[in-house]
Scaffold this motif. Sequence first.
Motif, mmCIF file in Angstrom:
data_model
loop_
_atom_site.group_PDB
_atom_site.id
_atom_site.type_symbol
_atom_site.label_atom_id
_atom_site.label_comp_id
_atom_site.label_asym_id
_atom_site.label_seq_id
_atom_site.Cartn_x
_atom_site.Cartn_y
_atom_site.Cartn_z
ATOM 1 N N THR A 34 0.837 -1.204 0.000
ATOM 2 C CA THR A 34 0.000 0.000 0.000
ATOM 3 C C THR A 34 0.866 1.246 0.000
ATOM 4 N N ARG A 54 0.947 4.045 -2.953
ATOM 5 C CA ARG A 54 0.700 5.455 -2.648
ATOM 6 C C ARG A 54 1.894 6.320 -3.055
ATOM 7 N N SER A 97 -8.409 -3.805 2.163
ATOM 8 C CA SER A 97 -9.310 -2.856 1.495
ATOM 9 C C SER A 97 -8.568 -1.596 1.083
ATOM 10 N N GLU A 98 -7.672 -1.137 1.942
ATOM 11 C CA GLU A 98 -6.895 0.059 1.611
ATOM 12 C C GLU A 98 -5.978 -0.199 0.420
ATOM 13 N N GLU A 113 -7.979 -0.219 -2.752
ATOM 14 C CA GLU A 113 -8.428 1.124 -3.123
ATOM 15 C C GLU A 113 -7.314 1.914 -3.801
ATOM 16 N N GLY A 149 -6.435 0.406 -7.112
ATOM 17 C CA GLY A 149 -7.536 0.720 -8.014
ATOM 18 C C GLY A 149 -7.403 2.108 -8.628
ATOM 19 N N ARG A 150 -6.905 3.066 -7.860
ATOM 20 C CA ARG A 150 -6.682 4.412 -8.401
ATOM 21 C C ARG A 150 -5.586 4.391 -9.468
#
Length: 266
Positions: free
Chosen positions: A111, A115, A201-202, A205, A208-209
């Motif tokens: 993650t 990011r 989930s994070e 997400e 997914g972006r």
Amino acid sequence: MHIQDLQAQSVVTSSSEAQGRLGPVAVVGSAAIAAAGGGGPRSAPLRVDAQRNLEHVLRAAREVFGELGYGAPMEDVARRARVGVGTVYRRFPSKDVLVRRIAEEETARLTDQARSALGQEDEPWSALSRFLRTSVASGAGRLLPPHVLRVGVDQDEPAAVPAGGEQRVPHQRQGVTQPGHQVVSPRPAAEEEPDDDAGASELLEVVGRLVDRARESGELRGDVTVADVLLVIATAAPALPDPAHQAAASARLLDILLEGLRSRPV
């Protein structure tokens, strides 16, 4: 008689009485303990050893599970960490607890990498490519929790489990399976891993972006999903004895997979 003389006589008398009851060895031992600062156990070195053992176990678990999958036995982890299997079980009472710890840490790492790619790359394809290369190089993708890899999986298909293992990893829609897996019937819904895991989930997400941006720019194939991207980072080249050859094979495999994700002019 002076006060000092009375105190000295009292000390000598007490020592003599103690020696008479316990023997000379006990008295000497008591004096040595007192000189060392007390008779309680010294726990600080044990805490340091325990922390060091924990680090060895976690490092070994990442290596073993990354190479063999989550079906690898705890004995393999203990052997790689150079500790007894009892030491592993003292820190992790079951294999599921250790698997969950590793999966959570690697999910958080992925993650952060996703990011970071979003924040450091303006071009959508460059951001997605950067994430894929970074995650493959770190090896974190091979340690994703099984329920994350179920994204986009046809629920009517059977699941796959590493031979002799406990953790089940499903077939992807694309029909790709990992070597050494056997097909088994899916477990009842009550035994499924929770799909509402906050860390997973994070991750989905943020990835997914990355996928949405690259698809909207026209550089990513329209049929590519988050599940496809996770499948890419969970795929590894065969282990080779030479590190340079291993690195070259991994880089070549990723280049091929990246080309497969890119859109083609009509």
